[in-house]
Motif scaffolding. Structure first.
Motif, mmCIF file in Angstrom:
data_model
loop_
_atom_site.group_PDB
_atom_site.id
_atom_site.type_symbol
_atom_site.label_atom_id
_atom_site.label_comp_id
_atom_site.label_asym_id
_atom_site.label_seq_id
_atom_site.Cartn_x
_atom_site.Cartn_y
_atom_site.Cartn_z
ATOM 1 N N ASP A 39 0.823 -1.209 0.000
ATOM 2 C CA ASP A 39 0.000 0.000 0.000
ATOM 3 C C ASP A 39 0.856 1.258 0.000
ATOM 4 O O ASP A 39 0.595 2.202 -0.736
ATOM 5 C CB ASP A 39 -0.938 0.023 1.210
ATOM 6 N N VAL A 40 1.891 1.273 0.834
ATOM 7 C CA VAL A 40 2.765 2.444 0.920
ATOM 8 C C VAL A 40 3.437 2.708 -0.429
ATOM 9 O O VAL A 40 3.434 3.833 -0.922
ATOM 10 C CB VAL A 40 3.816 2.272 2.035
ATOM 11 N N LEU A 58 2.584 6.069 -2.636
ATOM 12 C CA LEU A 58 3.659 7.057 -2.696
ATOM 13 C C LEU A 58 4.393 7.021 -4.035
ATOM 14 O O LEU A 58 5.196 7.897 -4.325
ATOM 15 C CB LEU A 58 4.663 6.829 -1.562
ATOM 16 N N GLY A 59 4.145 6.001 -4.817
ATOM 17 C CA GLY A 59 4.795 5.890 -6.114
ATOM 18 C C GLY A 59 6.273 5.577 -5.991
ATOM 19 O O GLY A 59 7.085 6.098 -6.757
ATOM 20 N N ILE A 60 6.617 4.732 -5.016
ATOM 21 C CA ILE A 60 8.014 4.325 -4.829
ATOM 22 C C ILE A 60 8.112 2.811 -4.979
ATOM 23 O O ILE A 60 7.113 2.106 -4.916
ATOM 24 C CB ILE A 60 8.575 4.771 -3.453
ATOM 25 N N SER A 61 9.327 2.337 -5.156
ATOM 26 C CA SER A 61 9.533 0.903 -5.324
ATOM 27 C C SER A 61 9.711 0.227 -3.962
ATOM 28 O O SER A 61 9.972 0.886 -2.946
ATOM 29 C CB SER A 61 10.775 0.645 -6.186
ATOM 30 N N GLN A 62 9.593 -1.093 -3.980
ATOM 31 C CA GLN A 62 9.842 -1.867 -2.757
ATOM 32 C C GLN A 62 11.279 -1.644 -2.284
ATOM 33 O O GLN A 62 11.545 -1.567 -1.088
ATOM 34 C CB GLN A 62 9.603 -3.364 -3.014
ATOM 35 N N ARG A 63 12.196 -1.534 -3.227
ATOM 36 C CA ARG A 63 13.609 -1.333 -2.885
ATOM 37 C C ARG A 63 13.820 0.013 -2.197
ATOM 38 O O ARG A 63 14.590 0.118 -1.240
ATOM 39 C CB ARG A 63 14.488 -1.430 -4.142
ATOM 40 N N THR A 64 13.143 1.056 -2.668
ATOM 41 C CA THR A 64 13.253 2.371 -2.036
ATOM 42 C C THR A 64 12.730 2.299 -0.604
ATOM 43 O O THR A 64 13.340 2.835 0.316
ATOM 44 C CB THR A 64 12.476 3.425 -2.839
ATOM 45 N N LEU A 65 11.614 1.623 -0.422
ATOM 46 C CA LEU A 65 11.049 1.480 0.916
ATOM 47 C C LEU A 65 11.997 0.683 1.812
ATOM 48 O O LEU A 65 12.196 1.026 2.984
ATOM 49 C CB LEU A 65 9.672 0.815 0.838
ATOM 50 N N GLN A 66 12.607 -0.349 1.265
ATOM 51 C CA GLN A 66 13.591 -1.131 2.015
ATOM 52 C C GLN A 66 14.773 -0.254 2.425
ATOM 53 O O GLN A 66 15.256 -0.320 3.548
ATOM 54 C CB GLN A 66 14.083 -2.314 1.178
ATOM 55 N N ARG A 67 15.230 0.590 1.526
ATOM 56 C CA ARG A 67 16.340 1.489 1.824
ATOM 57 C C ARG A 67 15.954 2.468 2.943
ATOM 58 O O ARG A 67 16.753 2.750 3.838
ATOM 59 C CB ARG A 67 16.775 2.242 0.553
#
Length: 115
Positions: free
Chosen positions: A43-44, A48-57
């Motif tokens: 959902d996030v 937010l239009g970000i990738s899973q990798r960005t969220l992981q970072r």
């Protein structure tokens, strides 16, 4: 198949208890502040239009707080809003509003299934 029989008074008492529990749950869910709601990584990222990798970072760098449940990360909506306010993530406030709306729809669908 086993057949269980009830006296009508006992059955009605059981139905009344279930109805009162349902009403308590409805009241509690109406009091929940959407900012305190928990949403998952999918959902996030979507809103937010970000990738899973960005969220992981963001998690790895300690820029977002989260909780793990059964190996899946969850975030509060207030934490997502903080990311936007501090300009850690570039997105629009409309994205968070859509995330809140999606959360409310999900909660309402759960309420509808229980009735």
């Amino acid at each position: 198949m086993n057949v269980i029989t009830f006296e009508s008074e006992a059955y009605q008492a059981l139905v009344d208890k279930i109805d009162s529990l349902s009403q308590l749950i409805d009241i509690h869910q109406q009091k929940v502040n959407p900012d305190e709601a928990w949403v998952n990584s999918d959902d996030v990222c979507t809103y937010l239009g970000i990738s899973q990798r960005t969220l992981q970072r963001l998690r790895t760098n300690g820029e977002i707080t989260y909780s793990l449940l059964a190996g899946k990360a969850y975030y509060t909506i207030s934490e997502v809003k903080r990311l936007l306010e501090n300009r850690i993530v570039r997105s629009t406030a409309q994205s968070v509003d859509e995330l809140c709306d999606q959360y409310k729809k999900r909660i309402n669908s759960f309420q509808g299934k229980g009735k």
